[in-house]
Design a protein around this motif. Sequence first.
Motif, PDB file in Angstrom:
ATOM      1  N   SER A 108       0.662  -1.064   0.228  1.00 20.61           N
ATOM      2  CA  SER A 108      -0.012   0.075  -0.128  1.00 20.61           C
ATOM      3  C   SER A 108       0.766   1.210   0.099  1.00 20.61           C
ATOM      4  O   SER A 108       0.297   2.308  -0.263  1.00 20.61           O
ATOM      5  CB  SER A 108      -0.874  -0.170   1.279  1.00 20.61           C
ATOM      6  OG  SER A 108      -0.273   0.052   2.349  1.00 20.61           O
ATOM      7  N   LYS A 109       2.070   1.223   0.342  1.00 26.72           N
ATOM      8  CA  LYS A 109       3.033   2.433   0.195  1.00 26.72           C
ATOM      9  C   LYS A 109       3.081   2.875  -1.257  1.00 26.72           C
ATOM     10  O   LYS A 109       3.177   4.214  -1.250  1.00 26.72           O
ATOM     11  CB  LYS A 109       4.401   2.043   0.553  1.00 26.72           C
ATOM     12  CG  LYS A 109       5.547   3.138   0.990  1.00 26.72           C
ATOM     13  CD  LYS A 109       6.270   2.754   2.053  1.00 26.72           C
ATOM     14  CE  LYS A 109       6.941   3.915   2.361  1.00 26.72           C
ATOM     15  NZ  LYS A 109       7.967   3.513   3.455  1.00 26.72           N
ATOM     16  N   ASP A 110       2.795   2.072  -2.280  1.00 28.62           N
ATOM     17  CA  ASP A 110       2.714   2.495  -3.555  1.00 28.62           C
ATOM     18  C   ASP A 110       1.322   2.863  -3.885  1.00 28.62           C
ATOM     19  O   ASP A 110       0.567   2.209  -4.001  1.00 28.62           O
ATOM     20  CB  ASP A 110       3.114   1.533  -4.612  1.00 28.62           C
ATOM     21  CG  ASP A 110       3.109   1.728  -6.063  1.00 28.62           C
ATOM     22  OD1 ASP A 110       2.772   2.958  -6.344  1.00 28.62           O
ATOM     23  OD2 ASP A 110       3.554   0.926  -6.916  1.00 28.62           O
ATOM     24  N   PRO A 111       1.036   4.304  -4.027  1.00 29.51           N
ATOM     25  CA  PRO A 111      -0.376   4.705  -4.328  1.00 29.51           C
ATOM     26  C   PRO A 111      -1.033   4.570  -5.571  1.00 29.51           C
ATOM     27  O   PRO A 111      -2.224   4.186  -5.784  1.00 29.51           O
ATOM     28  CB  PRO A 111      -0.185   6.195  -4.286  1.00 29.51           C
ATOM     29  CG  PRO A 111       1.393   6.491  -4.799  1.00 29.51           C
ATOM     30  CD  PRO A 111       2.121   5.474  -4.141  1.00 29.51           C
ATOM     31  N   LYS A 112      -0.022   3.720  -6.508  1.00 32.92           N
ATOM     32  CA  LYS A 112      -0.449   3.293  -7.876  1.00 32.92           C
ATOM     33  C   LYS A 112      -0.839   1.622  -7.776  1.00 32.92           C
ATOM     34  O   LYS A 112      -1.320   1.155  -8.575  1.00 32.92           O
ATOM     35  CB  LYS A 112       0.503   3.361  -9.089  1.00 32.92           C
ATOM     36  CG  LYS A 112       0.871   4.888  -9.191  1.00 32.92           C
ATOM     37  CD  LYS A 112       1.840   5.058 -10.214  1.00 32.92           C
ATOM     38  CE  LYS A 112       2.034   6.555 -10.658  1.00 32.92           C
ATOM     39  NZ  LYS A 112       3.040   6.762 -11.830  1.00 32.92           N
ATOM     40  N   PHE A 113      -0.480   1.178  -6.618  1.00 34.62           N
ATOM     41  CA  PHE A 113      -0.573  -0.280  -6.618  1.00 34.62           C
ATOM     42  C   PHE A 113      -2.252  -0.499  -6.314  1.00 34.62           C
ATOM     43  O   PHE A 113      -3.095   0.131  -5.743  1.00 34.62           O
ATOM     44  CB  PHE A 113      -0.181  -0.868  -5.384  1.00 34.62           C
ATOM     45  CG  PHE A 113      -0.257  -2.469  -5.044  1.00 34.62           C
ATOM     46  CD1 PHE A 113       0.839  -3.257  -5.657  1.00 34.62           C
ATOM     47  CD2 PHE A 113      -1.230  -2.935  -4.283  1.00 34.62           C
ATOM     48  CE1 PHE A 113       0.734  -4.643  -5.695  1.00 34.62           C
ATOM     49  CE2 PHE A 113      -1.500  -4.462  -4.297  1.00 34.62           C
ATOM     50  CZ  PHE A 113      -0.322  -5.074  -4.881  1.00 34.62           C
ATOM     51  N   PRO A 114      -3.014  -1.612  -7.189  1.00 31.59           N
ATOM     52  CA  PRO A 114      -4.465  -1.726  -7.222  1.00 31.59           C
ATOM     53  C   PRO A 114      -4.788  -2.052  -6.009  1.00 31.59           C
ATOM     54  O   PRO A 114      -4.377  -2.809  -5.101  1.00 31.59           O
ATOM     55  CB  PRO A 114      -4.492  -2.995  -8.261  1.00 31.59           C
ATOM     56  CG  PRO A 114      -3.198  -3.053  -8.938  1.00 31.59           C
ATOM     57  CD  PRO A 114      -2.241  -2.420  -8.032  1.00 31.59           C
ATOM     58  N   SER A 115      -5.854  -1.101  -5.538  1.00 28.21           N
ATOM     59  CA  SER A 115      -6.494  -1.198  -4.359  1.00 28.21           C
ATOM     60  C   SER A 115      -7.118  -2.475  -4.076  1.00 28.21           C
ATOM     61  O   SER A 115      -7.062  -3.081  -3.085  1.00 28.21           O
ATOM     62  CB  SER A 115      -7.507  -0.013  -4.049  1.00 28.21           C
ATOM     63  OG  SER A 115      -8.531  -0.090  -5.027  1.00 28.21           O
ATOM     64  N   ALA A 116      -7.761  -3.198  -4.947  1.00 25.09           N
ATOM     65  CA  ALA A 116      -8.313  -4.601  -4.982  1.00 25.09           C
ATOM     66  C   ALA A 116      -7.409  -5.737  -4.502  1.00 25.09           C
ATOM     67  O   ALA A 116      -7.722  -6.468  -4.114  1.00 25.09           O
ATOM     68  CB  ALA A 116      -9.099  -4.988  -6.395  1.00 25.09           C
ATOM     69  N   ARG A 117      -6.130  -5.493  -4.668  1.00 29.06           N
ATOM     70  CA  ARG A 117      -5.259  -6.622  -4.279  1.00 29.06           C
ATOM     71  C   ARG A 117      -4.518  -6.167  -3.037  1.00 29.06           C
ATOM     72  O   ARG A 117      -3.672  -7.247  -2.530  1.00 29.06           O
ATOM     73  CB  ARG A 117      -3.974  -6.524  -5.107  1.00 29.06           C
ATOM     74  CG  ARG A 117      -4.708  -7.304  -6.552  1.00 29.06           C
ATOM     75  CD  ARG A 117      -3.514  -7.363  -7.646  1.00 29.06           C
ATOM     76  NE  ARG A 117      -2.113  -7.986  -7.284  1.00 29.06           N
ATOM     77  CZ  ARG A 117      -1.023  -8.020  -7.774  1.00 29.06           C
ATOM     78  NH1 ARG A 117      -0.910  -7.284  -8.929  1.00 29.06           N
ATOM     79  NH2 ARG A 117      -0.104  -8.739  -7.385  1.00 29.06           N
ATOM     80  N   LEU A 118      -5.074  -5.135  -2.140  1.00 29.75           N
ATOM     81  CA  LEU A 118      -4.531  -4.743  -1.183  1.00 29.75           C
ATOM     82  C   LEU A 118      -4.784  -5.725  -0.102  1.00 29.75           C
ATOM     83  O   LEU A 118      -5.943  -6.201  -0.052  1.00 29.75           O
ATOM     84  CB  LEU A 118      -4.689  -3.395  -0.682  1.00 29.75           C
ATOM     85  CG  LEU A 118      -3.960  -2.392  -1.360  1.00 29.75           C
ATOM     86  CD1 LEU A 118      -4.393  -0.815  -0.935  1.00 29.75           C
ATOM     87  CD2 LEU A 118      -2.374  -2.252  -1.136  1.00 29.75           C
ATOM     88  N   GLY A 119      -4.069  -6.143   0.878  1.00 28.67           N
ATOM     89  CA  GLY A 119      -4.493  -7.310   1.621  1.00 28.67           C
ATOM     90  C   GLY A 119      -3.924  -8.443   1.496  1.00 28.67           C
ATOM     91  O   GLY A 119      -4.017  -9.635   2.166  1.00 28.67           O
TER      92      GLY A 119
END
Length: 253
Positions: free
Chosen positions: A126-137
Amino acid sequence: MKQFNTQHWFLPLLLLCVLIVAGCSSTTTSAETQAQNNPSVEQTLTPSSPTSTQPMANSPQLNGKATVVMTVNKSPITIEIDGTNAPITAGNFVDLVNKGVYDGLAFHRVVRDPQPFVVQGGDPQSKDPKFPSARLGTGGFIDPKTSKERMIPLEIKPKGAEQPIYSKTLESAGIQKAPVLSHTRGAVAMARSQFPDSASSQFYFALADLPFLDGSYAVFGYVTDGMNVVDQIKQGDRIQSAKVTQGLENLKN
């Protein structure tokens, strides 16, 4: 004979499923989900389970208490970390705080409806603001020394026991006693997948008393000041900083 109240049990079970699916390891609840969420999951193995009396020898441990101050939305949250009753879980968290791992990470899951449940964060992705939010966790702390995800064993100390139980829920260990560290409002605990030894860096704040999680997830501390700040956290809010303000000398690597 009393009728079984399905409505009474449905909501806790639903919330429990939310937390399990949100487990912090890249090893999630099914092989299909693993492949979708993390293409490299085949290279990630669940660590061998330590025995009930022999935790991982190479895990950081906290021998005693420590205090962590986490700043969110420019406001402090003070957490008392309990290494007396959860030495490995507490040691892992304090070590990651001291390494600066949590600085800049987002809270990717906030569940308040239909009733207050948890605020969860700590996924390094999540540190990368461009990382897909759906894959966080799906992410955990990658140890630079090993280039592998650091996972810790499930660690729960029953009341009256001298040592915690490792790698098992209290139910699967056949223990009916309540844990020393329970899920009261303000508890801080490690998120994990369905596998007991899959916690890494993701943690959650309990927004209410959650007794149905006791014995299944490892609590390692409590918010002592700033719970009003936790109550205002929204999905996407970031940890501006996390610092060990007391007790760092109790951390043993």
